[in-house]
Design an enzyme around this catalytic site. Structure first.
Site, mmCIF file in Angstrom:
data_model
loop_
_atom_site.group_PDB
_atom_site.id
_atom_site.type_symbol
_atom_site.label_atom_id
_atom_site.label_comp_id
_atom_site.label_asym_id
_atom_site.label_seq_id
_atom_site.Cartn_x
_atom_site.Cartn_y
_atom_site.Cartn_z
ATOM 1 N N CYS A 2 0.828 -1.198 0.000
ATOM 2 C CA CYS A 2 0.000 0.000 0.000
ATOM 3 C C CYS A 2 0.868 1.256 0.000
ATOM 4 O O CYS A 2 2.016 1.238 0.424
ATOM 5 C CB CYS A 2 -0.922 0.100 1.205
ATOM 6 S SG CYS A 2 -1.874 -1.393 1.497
ATOM 7 N N ARG A 27 2.853 0.362 -5.378
ATOM 8 C CA ARG A 27 2.804 -0.346 -4.097
ATOM 9 C C ARG A 27 1.503 -1.120 -3.900
ATOM 10 O O ARG A 27 1.316 -1.787 -2.883
ATOM 11 C CB ARG A 27 2.953 0.655 -2.952
ATOM 12 C CG ARG A 27 4.203 1.488 -3.045
ATOM 13 C CD ARG A 27 4.217 2.540 -1.976
ATOM 14 N NE ARG A 27 4.467 1.950 -0.678
ATOM 15 C CZ ARG A 27 5.668 1.774 -0.159
ATOM 16 N NH1 ARG A 27 6.732 2.158 -0.819
ATOM 17 N NH2 ARG A 27 5.818 1.229 1.024
ATOM 18 N N TRP A 76 -3.004 -2.568 -1.528
ATOM 19 C CA TRP A 76 -2.737 -3.950 -1.927
ATOM 20 C C TRP A 76 -3.245 -4.781 -0.763
ATOM 21 O O TRP A 76 -2.687 -4.738 0.341
ATOM 22 C CB TRP A 76 -1.244 -4.181 -2.135
ATOM 23 C CG TRP A 76 -0.918 -5.550 -2.628
ATOM 24 C CD1 TRP A 76 -0.932 -5.984 -3.920
ATOM 25 C CD2 TRP A 76 -0.522 -6.679 -1.839
ATOM 26 N NE1 TRP A 76 -0.582 -7.311 -3.978
ATOM 27 C CE2 TRP A 76 -0.327 -7.769 -2.722
ATOM 28 C CE3 TRP A 76 -0.327 -6.881 -0.473
ATOM 29 C CZ2 TRP A 76 0.064 -9.031 -2.280
ATOM 30 C CZ3 TRP A 76 0.057 -8.149 -0.032
ATOM 31 C CH2 TRP A 76 0.258 -9.199 -0.939
ATOM 32 N N ASN A 102 -0.068 1.701 6.023
ATOM 33 C CA ASN A 102 0.703 0.754 5.217
ATOM 34 C C ASN A 102 1.446 -0.148 6.199
ATOM 35 O O ASN A 102 2.170 0.348 7.051
ATOM 36 C CB ASN A 102 1.683 1.533 4.326
ATOM 37 C CG ASN A 102 2.832 0.689 3.810
ATOM 38 O OD1 ASN A 102 3.947 1.161 3.720
ATOM 39 N ND2 ASN A 102 2.583 -0.546 3.476
ATOM 40 N N GLY A 103 1.222 -1.457 6.082
ATOM 41 C CA GLY A 103 1.872 -2.388 7.001
ATOM 42 C C GLY A 103 0.882 -3.434 7.467
ATOM 43 O O GLY A 103 -0.189 -3.591 6.877
ATOM 44 N N GLU A 476 14.041 -17.020 -13.940
ATOM 45 C CA GLU A 476 13.506 -15.682 -14.182
ATOM 46 C C GLU A 476 12.491 -15.694 -15.329
ATOM 47 O O GLU A 476 11.442 -15.047 -15.256
ATOM 48 C CB GLU A 476 14.688 -14.729 -14.461
ATOM 49 C CG GLU A 476 14.347 -13.304 -14.807
ATOM 50 C CD GLU A 476 13.509 -12.582 -13.777
ATOM 51 O OE1 GLU A 476 13.249 -13.118 -12.694
ATOM 52 O OE2 GLU A 476 13.061 -11.474 -14.092
ATOM 53 N N LYS A 480 8.531 -14.618 -14.974
ATOM 54 C CA LYS A 480 7.907 -13.574 -15.816
ATOM 55 C C LYS A 480 6.603 -14.083 -16.421
ATOM 56 O O LYS A 480 5.596 -13.384 -16.431
ATOM 57 C CB LYS A 480 8.839 -13.131 -16.959
ATOM 58 C CG LYS A 480 10.052 -12.314 -16.595
ATOM 59 C CD LYS A 480 9.748 -10.955 -16.037
ATOM 60 C CE LYS A 480 9.610 -10.987 -14.536
ATOM 61 N NZ LYS A 480 10.735 -10.555 -13.752
ATOM 62 N N GLU A 483 3.790 -14.277 -13.740
ATOM 63 C CA GLU A 483 3.197 -13.050 -13.208
ATOM 64 C C GLU A 483 2.514 -12.197 -14.267
ATOM 65 O O GLU A 483 1.577 -11.476 -13.958
ATOM 66 C CB GLU A 483 4.195 -12.242 -12.370
ATOM 67 C CG GLU A 483 5.429 -11.763 -13.056
ATOM 68 C CD GLU A 483 6.373 -11.004 -12.100
ATOM 69 O OE1 GLU A 483 5.945 -10.513 -11.054
ATOM 70 O OE2 GLU A 483 7.560 -10.892 -12.443
ATOM 71 N N HIS A 499 14.765 -35.995 -12.865
ATOM 72 C CA HIS A 499 14.485 -36.458 -11.496
ATOM 73 C C HIS A 499 13.042 -36.157 -11.080
ATOM 74 O O HIS A 499 12.751 -36.131 -9.887
ATOM 75 C CB HIS A 499 15.464 -35.809 -10.516
ATOM 76 C CG HIS A 499 16.885 -36.216 -10.767
ATOM 77 N ND1 HIS A 499 17.360 -37.476 -10.462
ATOM 78 C CD2 HIS A 499 17.910 -35.553 -11.348
ATOM 79 C CE1 HIS A 499 18.643 -37.553 -10.810
ATOM 80 N NE2 HIS A 499 18.991 -36.400 -11.370
ATOM 81 N N LYS A 599 4.357 -3.584 -7.062
ATOM 82 C CA LYS A 599 5.763 -3.436 -7.440
ATOM 83 C C LYS A 599 6.689 -3.595 -6.239
ATOM 84 O O LYS A 599 7.760 -4.152 -6.336
ATOM 85 C CB LYS A 599 5.944 -2.058 -8.087
ATOM 86 C CG LYS A 599 7.348 -1.769 -8.575
ATOM 87 C CD LYS A 599 7.672 -2.576 -9.804
ATOM 88 C CE LYS A 599 9.088 -2.387 -10.288
ATOM 89 N NZ LYS A 599 9.535 -3.548 -11.071
#
Ligand code: M6R
Length: 604
Positions: A2, A27, A76, A102-103, A476, A480, A483, A499, A599
């Site tokens: 947030c 955020r 968020w 925020n938190g 990576e 990508k 998300e 395996h 982000k």
């Protein structure tokens, strides 16, 4: 997570807060809201289950009383679904106290249960709503708002950056910080408080970064902060704001910025076959004594850290180990002597990385940062470090930051090598200089990647394989795709495939393999791909230009220029980023702001 913002000043307050919230949307962006004193003499609370532009539409026609408090929030969701009821600001039963937060308040359940017993009525499912009710409860025995506010904060366990106002004193904003960032810009007749210094750039030269446990009352005349010892910082002009220029999305623009990002990371740092890192020179004597490194980060930065491990071991001869910050912060391990910790973070605000840094400092490790956001908490709290200088990264999916982090880690490894009086082979400098042009040549072919994404668009599962330096690049690439396109993808070390994951292979389960030449395991990965082919799995290979063999095994091949093995992942990751981008956009998604993400992950 947030973002919060609060403003008192002579300018039109609502637009200032909305503009600040837009800058904080990275955020979180699932809902938003503001509270302000409107022209009819009351407080107006407006919320929207939308991004800031949606909130802005709802506010059309409203204005705030000049010089009175306005607070706003972009959310968020942590506790409670993303809807209007749970959007901030939150208030108490009487509608006297308004707060943005925020938190996470970890003990909110017991506080809430206690307050409900005392007759308080809650309307949201959030942890935050406990705070205004707690202040309200305290006001029953305490007439002074500040004392009631402080007493409420004294009961909270968890993390917070918050801004609140009391309807009875419209010209004050009460602020506090514990764990989550908060910065205040102050000048004559104007104060702006926000989660991120970037919001203040261009408006305020002098700012105060609240420290943990600090609080304040900001207003037009005599803002106070307590306990005192607040340092005024100058806000660097480095806070550039990014604009979309001829690209449909920031993600694509940022991928295309990669060649420039590499140049900025190198600029002024390669001098006559020497690596110069001003940020590390101040701790050079300590670094000379270091025998081991711990690299600590989250998400994409963690994958860059896996590359860093290879760079430090191969180029600097330093044994290194990489940890997920969320794991390391709770790990009970003996303190290791002659060890330094490297914290990697694009935003410099990731809660787990920051908490791990604070743990490392307590344990007296030398702490180094690889950070992109100038002035961020991790950049300020590490002992020394190297900035990425990649410029703001707006798209939630990290792309150019990964490349610049890898670049900075190579430079750090070379710098540490020099400290051991080992020279750096000339060809390394040439290779580094040549990298931007090699990436440009990959980017020229981006439409080929688009057609590969289109060809495989119906698939819902992908395996990404790589070995050695290219294993982190495979991880990576998979992240990508997950998300951005909401497609299941797994990154695997190619040798591990037999395996277990090979059981998944079928004609509907394609593999994207980084099968480049200089990796030292080229033949091995070809064997892995043969194993997949013989089980009917489609293969898309990222291979080295001039490789005639690979097209006999892989159904689709994307060629990249040859490079020294430790630079190959910086090239190989680019087509993977483009693949995710095109996959997501071809499916019609907003790739800059994927669902459920933010982000900067500022909560645990
Ligand atoms: O700002 P940081 O580099 O500390 O962020 C770490 C992760 O949250 C971040 O890399 C995340 O995984 C990205 N969404 C990946 O694209």
């Amino acid at each position: 997570m947030c973002g919060i913002a609060g403003y008192i000043g002579y300018r039109k307050s609502l637009p200032v807060v909305l503009e600040s919230l837009k800058r904080l949307e990275y955020r979180g962006y699932d809902s938003a809201g503001v509270a302000f004193f409107d022209q009819n003499g009351g407080v107006r609370l407006v919320k929207a289950k939308s991004r800031i532009t949606g909130l802005e539409k709802k506010l059309n026609g409203f204005s705030a009383v000049e010089g009175s408090a306005v607070i706003g929030h972009t959310r968020w969701a942590t506790h409670g679904a993303p809807n209007e009821k749970n959007a901030h600001p939150h208030s108490d039963c009487s509608g006297r106290i308004f707060i943005v937060h925020n938190g996470i308040i970890e003990n909110y359940r017991s506080i809430k249960a206690d307050l409900i017993k005392r007759g308080h009525q809650f309307i949201s499912d959030t942890d935050t709503e406990a705070i205004p009710h707690l202040i309200e409860e305290n006001l029953k025995s305490e007439k002074n708002f500040k004392k009631a506010f402080d007493a409420a904060l004294g009961r909270l366990v968890g993390a917070y950056a918050l801004a609140a106002f009391d309807v009875l004193s419209p010209k004050n904003i009460y602020i506090a910080r514990l764990g989550s960032p908060l910065v205040v810009g102050l000048k004559k007749e104007e104060c702006l408080v926000a989660s991120d210094p970037g919001v203040l750039s261009g408006k305020f030269k002098k700012v105060i970064f609240l420290k943990d446990g600090q609080r304040g009352i900001i207003n037009l005349n005599n803002s106070v902060f307590y306990p005192k010892s607040l340092e005024i910082s100058r806000l660097d002009s480095d806070f550039k704001s990014a604009k979309l220029a001829n690209f449909p999305y920031f993600m694509l623009q940022e991928i295309f910025e990669s060649p420039e990002v590499i140049k900025s990371a190198l600029q002024g740092r390669l001098l006559k076959n020497n690596v110069k890192l001003g940020g590390l020179e101040q701790v050079a004597d300590k670094l000379k004594k270091i025998k081991r490194l711990k690299i600590i980060a989250c998400g994409t930065s963690y994958y860059a850290g896996l590359l860093g491990e290879c760079f430090f071991e191969e180029l600097a001869g330093l044994p290194s180990e990489v940890f997920l910050a969320s794991e390391w912060r709770y790990k009970k391990e003996p303190r290791e002597p002659q060890t330094a910790c490297v914290f990697i973070s694009q935003s410099g605000e990731t809660a787990d990385t920051l908490a791990a840094l604070r743990k490392a400092k307590k344990e007296k490790y030398l702490c180094l940062g690889v950070v992109n956001a100038v002035g961020s908490s991790i950049a300020r709290e590490t002992d020394a470090g190297v900035y990425n200088h990649a410029g703001p990264e707006i798209a939630v999916a990290s792309t150019k930051a990964f490349i610049s982090q890898a670049m900075v880690l190579i430079l750090m490894a070379l710098f540490l090598r020099q400290l051991k009086s080992k020279s750096i082979p000339n060809n390394i400098f040439e290779e580094l200089d040549g990298l931007p042009d090699k990436i440009k040549s990959i980017l020229k072919n981006h439409l080929r990647i688009k057609s590969l994404a289109r060809k495989h668009l119906k698939r819902r599962n992908f395996l990404f394989l790589g070995r050695g330096y290219n294993y982190p690049a495979a991880l990576e690439g998979a992240l990508k795709l997950k998300e951005i396109a909401y497609v299941h993808a797994e990154g695997y070390a190619a040798g591990e495939m037999k395996h277990g994951p090979i059981a998944l292979i079928s004609k509907n389960f394609p593999t994207i393999a980084i099968a480049v030449r200089n990796n030292g395991t080229y033949e091995k990965i070809l064997s892995n791909l043969e194993e997949i082919k013989s089980r009917g799995g489609p293969i898309i290979a990222v291979a080295t230009q001039g490789d005639k063999l690979i097209s006999k095994i892989a159904g689709d091949v994307f060629y990249i220029p040859a490079a020294n093995s430790f630079l190959e992942p910086l090239l190989a990751v680019v087509p993977l980023q483009l693949f995710a981008y095109y996959f997501g956009t071809l499916l019609g998604y907003d790739v800059d702001k994927p669902r459920n993400l933010a982000k900067s992950v500022t909560v645990e």
